[in-house]
Design a protein around this motif. Structure first.
Motif, PDB file in Angstrom:
ATOM      1  N   TYR A   1     -76.397 -25.012  32.115  1.00 37.42           N
ATOM      2  CA  TYR A   1     -75.795 -24.642  31.511  1.00 37.42           C
ATOM      3  C   TYR A   1     -74.157 -23.436  32.212  1.00 37.42           C
ATOM      4  O   TYR A   1     -74.011 -23.036  32.152  1.00 37.42           O
ATOM      5  CB  TYR A   1     -76.207 -23.367  31.126  1.00 37.42           C
ATOM      6  CG  TYR A   1     -77.063 -23.485  30.030  1.00 37.42           C
ATOM      7  CD1 TYR A   1     -76.872 -25.151  29.171  1.00 37.42           C
ATOM      8  CD2 TYR A   1     -78.999 -23.054  29.943  1.00 37.42           C
ATOM      9  CE1 TYR A   1     -77.661 -25.103  27.500  1.00 37.42           C
ATOM     10  CE2 TYR A   1     -79.897 -23.949  29.076  1.00 37.42           C
ATOM     11  CZ  TYR A   1     -79.793 -24.564  27.803  1.00 37.42           C
ATOM     12  OH  TYR A   1     -79.944 -24.929  26.593  1.00 37.42           O
TER      13      TYR A   1
ATOM     14  N   LYS B   1     -72.478 -16.411  36.778  1.00 32.89           N
ATOM     15  CA  LYS B   1     -72.007 -17.526  36.117  1.00 32.89           C
ATOM     16  C   LYS B   1     -70.644 -18.059  37.119  1.00 32.89           C
ATOM     17  O   LYS B   1     -69.367 -16.720  37.013  1.00 32.89           O
ATOM     18  CB  LYS B   1     -71.716 -18.722  35.073  1.00 32.89           C
ATOM     19  CG  LYS B   1     -71.863 -19.593  35.338  1.00 32.89           C
ATOM     20  CD  LYS B   1     -70.710 -20.224  33.332  1.00 32.89           C
ATOM     21  CE  LYS B   1     -72.023 -19.665  32.715  1.00 32.89           C
ATOM     22  NZ  LYS B   1     -71.187 -20.166  31.165  1.00 32.89           N
TER      23      LYS B   1
ATOM     24  N   ALA C   1     -69.073 -23.009  34.545  1.00 30.38           N
ATOM     25  CA  ALA C   1     -69.660 -23.570  33.738  1.00 30.38           C
ATOM     26  C   ALA C   1     -69.288 -24.815  33.910  1.00 30.38           C
ATOM     27  O   ALA C   1     -68.562 -25.991  33.711  1.00 30.38           O
ATOM     28  CB  ALA C   1     -67.489 -23.377  31.959  1.00 30.38           C
TER      29      ALA C   1
ATOM     30  N   ASP D   1     -72.566 -25.888  27.270  1.00 29.48           N
ATOM     31  CA  ASP D   1     -73.233 -24.353  26.331  1.00 29.48           C
ATOM     32  C   ASP D   1     -74.608 -24.545  26.084  1.00 29.48           C
ATOM     33  O   ASP D   1     -74.902 -25.721  25.521  1.00 29.48           O
ATOM     34  CB  ASP D   1     -72.144 -23.569  25.742  1.00 29.48           C
ATOM     35  CG  ASP D   1     -71.456 -22.762  26.322  1.00 29.48           C
ATOM     36  OD1 ASP D   1     -71.150 -22.263  27.124  1.00 29.48           O
ATOM     37  OD2 ASP D   1     -69.713 -23.322  25.320  1.00 29.48           O
TER      38      ASP D   1
ATOM     39  N   GLY E   1     -70.800 -14.377  23.108  1.00 24.17           N
ATOM     40  CA  GLY E   1     -71.027 -14.174  24.793  1.00 24.17           C
ATOM     41  C   GLY E   1     -72.922 -14.328  24.096  1.00 24.17           C
ATOM     42  O   GLY E   1     -73.249 -13.911  25.340  1.00 24.17           O
ATOM     43  N   HIS E   2     -73.341 -13.981  23.063  1.00 31.63           N
ATOM     44  CA  HIS E   2     -74.760 -14.275  22.972  1.00 31.63           C
ATOM     45  C   HIS E   2     -75.537 -14.757  22.478  1.00 31.63           C
ATOM     46  O   HIS E   2     -74.481 -16.211  21.245  1.00 31.63           O
ATOM     47  CB  HIS E   2     -74.705 -13.007  22.297  1.00 31.63           C
ATOM     48  CG  HIS E   2     -74.310 -11.835  22.801  1.00 31.63           C
ATOM     49  ND1 HIS E   2     -73.612 -10.865  23.786  1.00 31.63           N
ATOM     50  CD2 HIS E   2     -74.994 -10.349  23.913  1.00 31.63           C
ATOM     51  CE1 HIS E   2     -73.149  -9.822  24.084  1.00 31.63           C
ATOM     52  NE2 HIS E   2     -74.400  -9.638  24.192  1.00 31.63           N
ATOM     53  N   TYR E   3     -76.708 -15.045  22.156  1.00 32.64           N
ATOM     54  CA  TYR E   3     -77.507 -15.873  21.255  1.00 32.64           C
ATOM     55  C   TYR E   3     -78.543 -15.564  20.844  1.00 32.64           C
ATOM     56  O   TYR E   3     -79.048 -14.285  21.813  1.00 32.64           O
ATOM     57  CB  TYR E   3     -78.097 -17.022  22.761  1.00 32.64           C
ATOM     58  CG  TYR E   3     -76.918 -17.520  23.287  1.00 32.64           C
ATOM     59  CD1 TYR E   3     -76.709 -18.718  22.616  1.00 32.64           C
ATOM     60  CD2 TYR E   3     -76.233 -17.685  24.395  1.00 32.64           C
ATOM     61  CE1 TYR E   3     -75.519 -19.481  23.110  1.00 32.64           C
ATOM     62  CE2 TYR E   3     -75.372 -17.951  24.916  1.00 32.64           C
ATOM     63  CZ  TYR E   3     -74.835 -19.323  24.381  1.00 32.64           C
ATOM     64  OH  TYR E   3     -74.181 -20.091  24.982  1.00 32.64           O
TER      65      TYR E   3
ATOM     66  N   ASP F   1     -75.314 -14.218  27.621  1.00 25.24           N
ATOM     67  CA  ASP F   1     -74.876 -14.851  28.611  1.00 25.24           C
ATOM     68  C   ASP F   1     -75.332 -14.791  30.183  1.00 25.24           C
ATOM     69  O   ASP F   1     -75.668 -15.698  30.604  1.00 25.24           O
ATOM     70  CB  ASP F   1     -72.988 -16.152  28.453  1.00 25.24           C
ATOM     71  CG  ASP F   1     -73.222 -17.148  29.101  1.00 25.24           C
ATOM     72  OD1 ASP F   1     -72.967 -18.023  28.406  1.00 25.24           O
ATOM     73  OD2 ASP F   1     -72.826 -17.468  30.709  1.00 25.24           O
ATOM     74  N   GLN F   2     -74.524 -13.928  30.971  1.00 27.18           N
ATOM     75  CA  GLN F   2     -75.232 -13.367  32.181  1.00 27.18           C
ATOM     76  C   GLN F   2     -76.968 -13.487  32.299  1.00 27.18           C
ATOM     77  O   GLN F   2     -77.567 -13.500  33.267  1.00 27.18           O
ATOM     78  CB  GLN F   2     -74.560 -12.418  32.853  1.00 27.18           C
ATOM     79  CG  GLN F   2     -75.574 -11.356  31.484  1.00 27.18           C
ATOM     80  CD  GLN F   2     -74.433 -10.584  30.707  1.00 27.18           C
ATOM     81  OE1 GLN F   2     -73.335 -11.640  30.119  1.00 27.18           O
ATOM     82  NE2 GLN F   2     -74.042  -9.166  30.052  1.00 27.18           N
TER      83      GLN F   2
ATOM     84  N   ILE G   1     -79.084 -16.318  31.239  1.00 28.18           N
ATOM     85  CA  ILE G   1     -79.267 -17.043  31.244  1.00 28.18           C
ATOM     86  C   ILE G   1     -79.548 -17.880  32.410  1.00 28.18           C
ATOM     87  O   ILE G   1     -79.250 -17.768  33.365  1.00 28.18           O
ATOM     88  CB  ILE G   1     -78.555 -18.026  30.313  1.00 28.18           C
ATOM     89  CG1 ILE G   1     -78.757 -17.604  28.778  1.00 28.18           C
ATOM     90  CG2 ILE G   1     -79.098 -19.267  30.601  1.00 28.18           C
ATOM     91  CD1 ILE G   1     -77.017 -18.348  28.402  1.00 28.18           C
TER      92      ILE G   1
END
Length: 262
Positions: free
Chosen positions: A87, A97, A100, A103, A215-217, A238-239, A241
């Motif tokens: 990721y 990160k 990149a 994702d 930017g989220h999951y 994301d930060q 992960i």
């Protein structure tokens, strides 16, 4: 203080001792003189710590499954490996990160820092990507208006409690995986936290509807009625992960649990 920070501090300390010995102190010692204690027990460990730190920070990191939220995919006591670069490459300790790569995709089993307490690592399955409309109503998962395919697959025997749970096979994208759904458990979500982005979710008696922010999951445990996940504490930024889990390498209670998983 987490293990990554402890390892980093050991790396700095041993690296400083190694540098002093390599570029200064070694030249001042008479030939044949034994290495002092600080070289033997400090500087000499620097190459080993450097290799361990590099592998753990950028390649793979081991984790142990502490709870049953991912049963039947992952069991309590499973030791797993997590891919740290799939990721993106992140700076150790601060987890920022810098490069990149890929994702997260629906169906991935992902390790991340718990949003409510980043000192803790959690593991769940990625269900919703940024912008997705996710519904978990009456224990049926719907993404962007389309019901996620699911079929019955017998039952699962919990070896520690000696009872059976209904087992299903769910398909997220290209990934098929097993989930447990208790028919008699309530559909509503109890003890919802006041998480960032709470306004993107609507809670009803039958479950929850959310739109995943940029930017989220949105993540769920495979043991659906025994998992504290995005339904309770919100989205994974994301930060937070850490990486993608991909391999079981040991379990003291079941030596056969070695290999990859979906």
């Amino acid at each position: 203080m987490n293990f990554a920070l402890i390892l980093f501090l050991l790396l700095i300390a041993s690296g400083a001792l190694w540098s002093v010995d390599r570029f200064h102190a070694r030249k001042l010692r008479p030939a044949g003189t034994p290495d002092p204690w600080w070289v033997e027990y400090g500087a000499s460990f620097f190459p080993v710590i450097l290799i361990v730190f590099g592998l753990r920070s950028f390649v793979v990191e081991p984790f142990k499954i502490p709870s049953g939220s991912m049963i039947p995919t992952l069991l309590v006591g499973d030791f797993i490996l997590v891919n740290k670069w799939t990721y993106g490459i992140r700076l150790p300790v601060i987890n920022r990160k810098i490069v990149a790569v890929n994702d997260p995709q629906r169906g991935d089993v992902m390790v991340f820092r718990y949003p409510a307490d980043p000192s803790m690592d959690y593991i769940k399955r990625v269900v919703g990507l940024p912008g997705d409309r996710v519904e978990y109503i009456d224990k049926r998962l719907t993404i962007n208006g389309e019901a996620v395919p699911i079929r019955e697959d017998g039952s699962y025997l919990h070896p520690d409690r000696l009872y059976y749970s209904p087992k299903y096979v769910e398909r997220l994208g290209e990934v098929e995986h097993s989930v447990l759904i208790e028919r008699d458990a309530p559909a509503y979500v109890p003890q919802v936290l006041n998480f960032p982005g709470r306004e993107h979710c609507t809670y009803v008696h039958a479950g929850v509807r959310c739109t995943v922010p940029a930017g989220h999951y949105f993540v769920l445990g495979d043991n659906r009625d025994a998992s504290s996940d995005s339904r309770v504490w919100g989205f994974v930024p994301d930060q937070n992960i850490v990486g993608r889990a991909f391999f079981i390498w040991f379990n003291f209670g079941d030596m056969k649990r070695i290999g990859g998983f979906d």
